[in-house]
Design a protein around this motif. Structure first.
Motif, PDB file in Angstrom:
ATOM      1  N   LEU A 112       0.821  -1.202   0.000  1.00 37.13           N
ATOM      2  CA  LEU A 112       0.000   0.000   0.000  1.00 37.13           C
ATOM      3  C   LEU A 112       0.861   1.260   0.000  1.00 37.13           C
ATOM      4  CD1 LEU A 112      -2.692   1.463   0.194  1.00 37.13           C
ATOM      5  CD2 LEU A 112      -2.663   1.081   2.672  1.00 37.13           C
ATOM      6  N   VAL A 113       1.854   1.298   0.885  1.00 39.90           N
ATOM      7  CA  VAL A 113       2.730   2.467   0.952  1.00 39.90           C
ATOM      8  C   VAL A 113       3.520   2.610  -0.343  1.00 39.90           C
ATOM      9  CG1 VAL A 113       4.668   3.521   2.180  1.00 39.90           C
ATOM     10  CG2 VAL A 113       2.871   2.358   3.462  1.00 39.90           C
ATOM     11  N   GLY A 114       3.989   1.488  -0.902  1.00 40.12           N
ATOM     12  CA  GLY A 114       4.712   1.534  -2.167  1.00 40.12           C
ATOM     13  C   GLY A 114       3.846   2.083  -3.295  1.00 40.12           C
ATOM     14  N   ALA A 115       2.585   1.662  -3.348  1.00 37.92           N
ATOM     15  CA  ALA A 115       1.674   2.156  -4.383  1.00 37.92           C
ATOM     16  C   ALA A 115       1.425   3.652  -4.221  1.00 37.92           C
ATOM     17  CB  ALA A 115       0.352   1.390  -4.320  1.00 37.92           C
ATOM     18  N   LEU A 116       1.276   4.119  -2.987  1.00 34.23           N
ATOM     19  CA  LEU A 116       1.029   5.541  -2.741  1.00 34.23           C
ATOM     20  C   LEU A 116       2.229   6.399  -3.124  1.00 34.23           C
ATOM     21  CD1 LEU A 116      -0.799   5.235   0.700  1.00 34.23           C
ATOM     22  CD2 LEU A 116      -1.799   6.163  -1.401  1.00 34.23           C
ATOM     23  N   VAL A 117       3.421   5.970  -2.725  1.00 36.23           N
ATOM     24  CA  VAL A 117       4.627   6.752  -3.027  1.00 36.23           C
ATOM     25  C   VAL A 117       4.875   6.786  -4.531  1.00 36.23           C
ATOM     26  CG1 VAL A 117       7.149   6.773  -2.802  1.00 36.23           C
ATOM     27  CG2 VAL A 117       5.708   6.441  -0.787  1.00 36.23           C
ATOM     28  N   ASN A 118       4.758   5.641  -5.192  1.00 32.69           N
ATOM     29  CA  ASN A 118       4.963   5.626  -6.635  1.00 32.69           C
ATOM     30  C   ASN A 118       3.833   6.351  -7.366  1.00 32.69           C
ATOM     31  OD1 ASN A 118       7.472   3.987  -7.373  1.00 32.69           O
ATOM     32  ND2 ASN A 118       6.512   2.657  -5.861  1.00 32.69           N
ATOM     33  N   GLY A 119       2.625   6.276  -6.834  1.00 35.72           N
ATOM     34  CA  GLY A 119       1.520   7.032  -7.415  1.00 35.72           C
ATOM     35  C   GLY A 119       1.772   8.532  -7.362  1.00 35.72           C
ATOM     36  N   ALA A 120       2.347   8.992  -6.258  1.00 30.49           N
ATOM     37  CA  ALA A 120       2.689  10.410  -6.133  1.00 30.49           C
ATOM     38  C   ALA A 120       3.708  10.829  -7.188  1.00 30.49           C
ATOM     39  CB  ALA A 120       3.233  10.686  -4.738  1.00 30.49           C
ATOM     40  N   SER A 121       4.681   9.970  -7.436  1.00 30.86           N
ATOM     41  CA  SER A 121       5.708  10.278  -8.442  1.00 30.86           C
ATOM     42  C   SER A 121       5.084  10.437  -9.824  1.00 30.86           C
ATOM     43  CB  SER A 121       6.765   9.174  -8.485  1.00 30.86           C
ATOM     44  OG  SER A 121       7.329   8.963  -7.209  1.00 30.86           O
ATOM     45  N   PHE A 122       4.264   9.469 -10.213  1.00 36.05           N
ATOM     46  CA  PHE A 122       3.689   9.497 -11.553  1.00 36.05           C
ATOM     47  C   PHE A 122       2.597  10.560 -11.684  1.00 36.05           C
ATOM     48  CE2 PHE A 122       5.670   5.298 -11.609  1.00 36.05           C
ATOM     49  CZ  PHE A 122       6.285   5.320 -12.855  1.00 36.05           C
ATOM     50  N   ALA A 123       1.968  10.949 -10.582  1.00 38.73           N
ATOM     51  CA  ALA A 123       0.938  11.990 -10.633  1.00 38.73           C
ATOM     52  C   ALA A 123       1.521  13.300 -11.155  1.00 38.73           C
ATOM     53  CB  ALA A 123       0.327  12.195  -9.243  1.00 38.73           C
ATOM     54  N   THR A 124       2.661  13.691 -10.610  1.00 42.75           N
ATOM     55  CA  THR A 124       3.264  14.959 -11.021  1.00 42.75           C
ATOM     56  C   THR A 124       3.979  14.855 -12.347  1.00 42.75           C
ATOM     57  OG1 THR A 124       3.489  15.899  -8.799  1.00 42.75           O
ATOM     58  CG2 THR A 124       5.064  16.639 -10.454  1.00 42.75           C
ATOM     59  N   ILE A 125       4.778  13.809 -12.543  1.00 40.51           N
ATOM     60  CA  ILE A 125       5.602  13.749 -13.746  1.00 40.51           C
ATOM     61  C   ILE A 125       4.751  13.590 -14.996  1.00 40.51           C
ATOM     62  CG2 ILE A 125       6.061  11.280 -13.972  1.00 40.51           C
ATOM     63  CD1 ILE A 125       8.590  14.209 -14.100  1.00 40.51           C
ATOM     64  N   THR A 126       3.557  12.987 -14.879  1.00 42.42           N
ATOM     65  CA  THR A 126       2.671  12.846 -16.030  1.00 42.42           C
ATOM     66  C   THR A 126       2.149  14.191 -16.500  1.00 42.42           C
ATOM     67  OG1 THR A 126       1.989  10.644 -15.296  1.00 42.42           O
ATOM     68  CG2 THR A 126       0.544  11.756 -16.869  1.00 42.42           C
ATOM     69  N   TYR A 127       1.942  15.115 -15.548  1.00 40.76           N
ATOM     70  CA  TYR A 127       1.361  16.416 -15.872  1.00 40.76           C
ATOM     71  C   TYR A 127       2.323  17.560 -15.571  1.00 40.76           C
ATOM     72  CZ  TYR A 127      -2.984  13.842 -16.364  1.00 40.76           C
ATOM     73  OH  TYR A 127      -3.952  12.963 -16.786  1.00 40.76           O
ATOM     74  N   VAL A 128       3.620  17.294 -15.748  1.00 38.08           N
ATOM     75  CA  VAL A 128       4.597  18.337 -15.445  1.00 38.08           C
ATOM     76  C   VAL A 128       4.629  19.418 -16.525  1.00 38.08           C
ATOM     77  CG1 VAL A 128       6.609  17.326 -16.598  1.00 38.08           C
ATOM     78  CG2 VAL A 128       6.918  18.652 -14.490  1.00 38.08           C
ATOM     79  N   ALA A 129       4.213  19.114 -17.744  1.00 38.89           N
ATOM     80  CA  ALA A 129       4.264  20.094 -18.826  1.00 38.89           C
ATOM     81  C   ALA A 129       3.485  21.369 -18.503  1.00 38.89           C
ATOM     82  CB  ALA A 129       3.785  19.468 -20.132  1.00 38.89           C
ATOM     83  N   PRO A 130       2.224  21.295 -18.028  1.00 34.03           N
ATOM     84  CA  PRO A 130       1.520  22.531 -17.693  1.00 34.03           C
ATOM     85  C   PRO A 130       2.206  23.337 -16.589  1.00 34.03           C
ATOM     86  CG  PRO A 130      -0.010  20.689 -17.827  1.00 34.03           C
ATOM     87  CD  PRO A 130       1.363  20.106 -17.865  1.00 34.03           C
ATOM     88  N   VAL A 131       2.859  22.646 -15.651  1.00 38.03           N
ATOM     89  CA  VAL A 131       3.579  23.354 -14.584  1.00 38.03           C
ATOM     90  C   VAL A 131       4.751  24.129 -15.175  1.00 38.03           C
ATOM     91  CG1 VAL A 131       4.855  23.108 -12.427  1.00 38.03           C
ATOM     92  CG2 VAL A 131       2.908  21.606 -12.902  1.00 38.03           C
ATOM     93  N   VAL A 132       5.484  23.492 -16.070  1.00 36.00           N
ATOM     94  CA  VAL A 132       6.650  24.122 -16.687  1.00 36.00           C
ATOM     95  C   VAL A 132       6.227  25.300 -17.563  1.00 36.00           C
ATOM     96  CG1 VAL A 132       8.539  23.763 -18.335  1.00 36.00           C
ATOM     97  CG2 VAL A 132       8.029  22.027 -16.611  1.00 36.00           C
ATOM     98  N   ILE A 133       5.199  25.091 -18.373  1.00 36.41           N
ATOM     99  CA  ILE A 133       4.818  26.106 -19.361  1.00 36.41           C
ATOM    100  C   ILE A 133       3.950  27.204 -18.746  1.00 36.41           C
ATOM    101  CG2 ILE A 133       3.577  26.497 -21.522  1.00 36.41           C
ATOM    102  CD1 ILE A 133       4.353  23.589 -22.288  1.00 36.41           C
ATOM    103  N   SER A 134       2.874  26.798 -18.069  1.00 34.72           N
ATOM    104  CA  SER A 134       1.909  27.779 -17.575  1.00 34.72           C
ATOM    105  C   SER A 134       2.321  28.418 -16.255  1.00 34.72           C
ATOM    106  CB  SER A 134       0.530  27.118 -17.409  1.00 34.72           C
ATOM    107  OG  SER A 134       0.096  26.568 -18.628  1.00 34.72           O
ATOM    108  N   THR A 135       2.736  27.602 -15.298  1.00 41.35           N
ATOM    109  CA  THR A 135       3.041  28.129 -13.969  1.00 41.35           C
ATOM    110  C   THR A 135       4.404  28.810 -13.916  1.00 41.35           C
ATOM    111  OG1 THR A 135       1.738  26.329 -13.004  1.00 41.35           O
ATOM    112  CG2 THR A 135       3.194  27.555 -11.519  1.00 41.35           C
ATOM    113  N   ALA A 136       5.431  28.149 -14.446  1.00 42.99           N
ATOM    114  CA  ALA A 136       6.782  28.720 -14.405  1.00 42.99           C
ATOM    115  C   ALA A 136       7.054  29.666 -15.568  1.00 42.99           C
ATOM    116  CB  ALA A 136       7.818  27.606 -14.399  1.00 42.99           C
TER     117      ALA A 136
END
Length: 392
Positions: free
Chosen positions: A211-235
């Motif tokens: 469970l903890v492994g799934a949560l930690v890895n889920g957190a990693s993929f949550a951000t990296i999958t949608y990092v483009a809008p953060v880079v382009i729009s936010t930064a």
């Protein structure tokens, strides 16, 4: 580390490249096969679902076969799926090939994790897992950008051919170097019954670690999958910075896996108990400094290292906890990893419509990591016992 581990990592590299490169190819696939972009996105969802379901299913089906036979069969099936995918003009056929490839990938990784644990001394499972998962991190650093470049230069089918060709040396390596352990199936010696191995899932330590492994890895993929809008729009950075940021995350993940691999066997409680809270603080910091380009770039690198350092340690702990399931333990580790890989981006997608906007996925990563730490820190002696207890 045995040469066989590095050859297995080559196959993991090819499979990881295939899994992650598809995001950059979806627009071309949609146009070529005359489907909408949303429909083309089903290729990604199908692969993730196939990985989650395929890990225990393929491990259970292959437990009566020798390890080398299983690994070779999965590599060839994976390569064949890519050949058919490269040739087809039908979206439905392409979708079936992605599901097939996911099942082969899940089966290979499940058996490879189990075999990796048998190739090294009992107290070096974490190091073996780190070597194996380095194939995934190198895929993020080199394989995915190379696949995207091939797609731009030669069309979306070219990366499919490249993946199929890359599987061939891995197949030869598996045949020549990977040993067939004594007894049947991917584990060594006499096997417990399948019912007995599934009964290990009632072990609280194993369930908590998964469970903890799934949560930690889920957190990693949550951000990296949608990092483009953060880079382009936010930064406010240009589009060309997106692959650079992904590359930095990949470099960070490689360093994290390498460092954690040397610590996770002897000091797993330190990696999780110290690295986990730092990972949580890192996600909060990223969300807070995302408007500053330099700070965002630095935080992406740091989070790559922390995410994969803690995440790979937890995957190794699943193998330790599943010692009573010698042929299915690898599938439990694979399932935990891929539940996170599938669930994290889904939660992140829902957060995009919230008040946080483009930063929603980063805050989702913070929440997932916080939940993981609430579970892990009070249970640290169960999830990550000291080296002496872990190796008994």
């Amino acid at each position: 580390m045995p040469l066989a581990l590095y050859l297995l990592a080559v196959a993991v590299f090819a499979m990881g490249t295939s899994e992650f490169m598809l995001a950059g190819l979806l627009p071309d696939i949609a146009a070529a096969l005359d489907v909408s972009l949303g429909t083309a996105g089903l290729l990604t969802s199908a692969f993730a679902a196939g990985m989650v379901v395929g890990a225990p299913l393929m491990a259970a089906l292959s437990r009566r076969w020798p390890a080398r036979t299983c690994l070779l069969g999965f590599v060839l099936l994976f390569a064949g799926a890519h050949v058919v995918g490269a040739l087809t003009a039908s979206f439905a056929v392409l979708l079936i090939t992605r599901i097939t490839a996911a099942l082969a990938n899940a089966g290979f990784l499940a058996v490879a994790l189990t075999v990796a644990a048998t190739l090294v001394p009992t107290d070096r499972k974490g190091r073996a897992v780190a070597v194996l998962l380095s194939g995934t991190t190198v895929a993020m650093i080199a394989g995915v950008p190379a696949g995207a470049a091939l797609g731009v230069l030669l069309g979306w089918r070219a990366p499919f051919w490249a993946i199929a060709l890359l599987c061939l040396p891995a197949a030869v390596g598996v045949t020549k170097v990977v040993p067939n352990p004594a007894g049947d199936g991917p584990g060594q010696g006499r096997r417990p019954s399948l019912r007995s191995e599934f009964a290990q899932l009632t072990n609280p330590g194993l369930v908590l670690t998964m469970l903890v492994g799934a949560l930690v890895n889920g957190a990693s993929f949550a951000t990296i999958t949608y990092v483009a809008p953060v880079v382009i729009s936010t930064a406010g950075m240009g589009e060309l910075w997106v692959p650079i940021v992904l590359l930095l995350f990949g470099f960070g993940s490689f360093i994290g896996v390498a460092v954690a691999g040397r610590l996770s066997d002897r000091h797993p409680e330190a990696v999780i108990g110290v690295g986990g809270p730092l990972l949580l603080l890192g996600w909060v910091a990223m969300a807070s400094v995302a408007t500053e380009p330099a700070a965002l770039v630095l935080s992406v690198f740091v989070q790559g290292a922390l995410s994969f350092g803690v995440g790979s340690t937890l995957i190794a702990r699943v193998l330790y906890q599943a010692a009573g399931a010698p042929t299915m333990g690898g599938s439990y580790a694979t399932a935990a990893l891929n539940i996170g890989a599938a669930g994290g981006p889904a939660i992140a997608a829902a957060s995009l419509g919230a008040h946080a906007g483009a930063l929603g996925p980063v805050w989702a990563s913070s929440l997932l990591t916080a939940v993981a730490m609430v579970i892990a820190l009070p249970s640290l002696r169960v999830i990550a016992p000291g080296a002496g207890e872990a190796t008994r």
